[in-house]
Design an enzyme around this catalytic site. Structure first.
Site, PDB file in Angstrom:
ATOM      1  N   LYS A   1       0.822  -1.213   0.000  1.00 60.42           N
ATOM      2  CA  LYS A   1       0.000   0.000   0.000  1.00 60.42           C
ATOM      3  C   LYS A   1       0.853   1.259   0.000  1.00 60.42           C
ATOM      4  CE  LYS A   1      -3.775  -2.010   2.794  1.00 60.42           C
ATOM      5  NZ  LYS A   1      -4.929  -2.009   1.896  1.00 60.42           N
TER       6      LYS A   1
ATOM      7  N   GLY B   1     -10.727  -2.822   8.753  1.00 60.17           N
ATOM      8  CA  GLY B   1     -10.406  -3.017  10.155  1.00 60.17           C
ATOM      9  C   GLY B   1     -11.619  -3.088  11.064  1.00 60.17           C
TER      10      GLY B   1
ATOM     11  N   GLY C   1      -8.477  -8.302   5.190  1.00 60.97           N
ATOM     12  CA  GLY C   1      -7.465  -7.544   5.906  1.00 60.97           C
ATOM     13  C   GLY C   1      -7.236  -8.128   7.273  1.00 60.97           C
TER      14      GLY C   1
END
Lengths: 232, 293
Positions: B80, B152, B234
């Site tokens: 990222k 998240g 994630g």
């Protein structure tokens, strides 16, 4: 031959939809997605598509497709592996070494053309194997337009056609062994190989606009069906 | 011989279809992800759940960490960069990563401009919350789109909202008459030529994956059935109490997303999923998805 060809595309992971679309553009076949061993029986031919070979190998094993695919090849049915599919078919896989179906007597080195930033497109030529009718492989356009192609056939030389080779984190065919025909090369390495009913490409014939290599595969499937399991 | 063309960029995205891309923070996790059947790993310093918890500025990962991950796995490695941070992107390209995620999970470097992705050989994936945002990123050269969801959180609700917004937006475009498309492009804030293409083809010109909130095999299957072509997971794997079996189950759930009996079997006995946060209880300022435009 009225009955359309039944072509399966292994649909566990990868660009199986792109293969189905490419087959659809050529036509003359019914396309089935294959996720289970029971779905292999009615097929005349099978494509092992591009994708991630480590993922595909794991799923083949976890869903009990490993041996049925070997049996499918053992029956003399046609299989075409592209990129990750070729890795699955290869007898030997290097860098890193990994288990494979071992159908095609070649050694492949994974990611040997580099990482993604090195992925490339290059024009090339594909030879039509002499036992396949070249008129089934060449589309009307190129067959009609190119008398050169026709004269090659008459000369007893092998017919061929131009194709675009799309390499994406591609494996390199480092070695070919007994009975493997090399149908195309790039940079001195074979990129399209065949043994009997088995075809393997280190590039992605499903991605370009041209359909020659897909046509070649379907001609091979038809040939295999005609000779009914004799070709091996 | 041509490298770095949009064809080879979207070509790699095609190869990742029907798969799972997993966030990893070290070589050990990368190996677990690869063994579980991940099609690629996303190398980062902290998973989104920790970024959310610990706060501070979130940046590109340490190149040493990225190199360690690239050395240990044979599958593609993504990393990222911050939104608009083309210098981080150049560093990632120089490292040889296979895909760059210009990601809202990191702290944005530019509030006005995203990276000019045509200027790179390495392909980019970008997040979106709706069709207009997706088409703007494609207009800048993104080779792959992922719906943002709420990274998240472990809560799938935002991923669902964004995927429905994109697929619904595409369906709406296909119903319009040609003379309506320019006005629609203006409303979407999207390039006209791409709007026209999508109206004709009924799909995005690049693959469309899902991200932000996938924590279970059922979540992954849900997103696939809503139109995602692959999923990013994630915090969902390594914030659960038993990562390896959960990772493998999510991989299989993507392949068999249309088979409820198989999904039932895959969902069994995986232990506790990541605890997660109800996104509805988050303050607007705590959302990551509103970063970028």
């Amino acid at each position: 031959m009225k009955k359309p060809l039944e072509i399966g595309v292994l649909a566990l992971q990868g660009d199986f939809a792109a293969h189905a679309a490419a087959l659809g553009r050529v036509g003359g076949c019914r396309i089935r997605e294959v996720r289970r061993a029971g779905e292999l029986a009615p097929l005349d031919g099978l494509i092992l598509p591009g994708g991630e070979s480590t993922t595909l190998a794991k799923l083949l094993r976890d869903f009990d497709l490993w041996e049925p695919l070997g049996d499918f090849a053992g029956q003399g049915k046609a299989i075409f592996g592209t990129c990750a599919g070729l890795i699955l078919m290869a007898e030997e896989v290097l860098q890193p070494a990994q288990a494979s179906l071992g159908l095609l007597p070649v050694s492949v080195v994974r990611n040997a053309y580099g990482r993604q930033v090195d992925s490339f497109v290059v024009p090339g030529r594909v030879i039509i194997p002499p036992d396949l009718p070249s008129r089934e492989v060449l589309d009307a356009e190129s067959a009609g337009a190119s008398s050169e192609t026709d004269s090659r056939v008459e000369d007893g030389r092998r017919a061929s056609f131009p194709a675009e080779f799309v390499f994406i984190r591609a494996p390199r065919i480092a070695e070919t062994r007994e009975g493997v025909e090399i149908l195309a090369k790039h940079d001195d390495s074979p990129v399209l190989v065949r043994k009997g009913a088995l075809l393997g490409a280190s590039f992605h014939p499903e991605l370009p606009g041209d359909s020659g290599v897909m046509r070649l595969f379907l001609a091979l499937v038809r040939h295999v069906r005609r000779t009914a399991g004799v070709a091996r | 011989m041509k490298t770095g063309s949009l064809r080879v960029k979207t070509g790699l995205a095609e190869m990742l279809k029907g798969g799972v891309v997993m966030d990893v923070t070290n070589a050990e996790q990368a190996k677990i992800a690869e063994d579980a059947g991940a099609v690629a790993v996303m190398a980062l310093e902290r998973v989104p759940a920790d970024i959310r918890k610990e706060g501070g500025v979130a940046r590109m990962a340490d190149p040493r960490k990225i190199k360690e991950i690239m050395e240990i796995v044979s599958i593609p490695v993504m990393a990222k960069c911050r939104i608009g941070h083309f210098s981080e992107a150049r560093i990632l390209e120089a490292l040889g990563v296979d895909f760059i995620d210009e990601s809202e999970v990191l702290t944005p470097a530019d509030e006005h401009y995203h990276v000019d992705k045509f200027a790179f050989k390495v392909p980019f994936v970008c997040g979106c919350r709706n069709l207009g945002e997706a088409l703007r990123r494609i207009g800048e050269g993104a080779a792959l789109i992922r719906t943002k969801g709420e990274a998240g959180s472990g809560d799938i609700v935002e991923a669902v909202r964004h995927m429905r917004a994109v697929t619904g937006g595409i369906r709406e475009l296909t119903q319009l008459r040609p003379e309506q498309l320019m006005t629609k492009a203006k409303e979407l804030g999207a390039p006209y030529e791409i709007v026209r293409w999508v109206a004709q083809e009924g799909r995005l010109p690049v693959p469309n994956f899902s991200a932000g909130g996938v924590a279970t095999p059922a979540d992954a299957a849900l997103m696939m059935q809503l139109g995602a072509e692959s999923v990013f997971v994630g915090s969902g794997v390594f914030k659960s109490n038993d990562p390896a079996p959960r990772a493998a189950a999510i991989v299989k759930a993507v392949t068999f997303h249309e088979d409820p009996a198989m999904l039932a079997q895959l969902s069994e006995g995986l232990g506790e999923a990541m605890r997660g946060i109800d996104v509805g209880k988050l303050d607007e300022s705590e959302l990551l998805q509103t970063r970028g435009w």
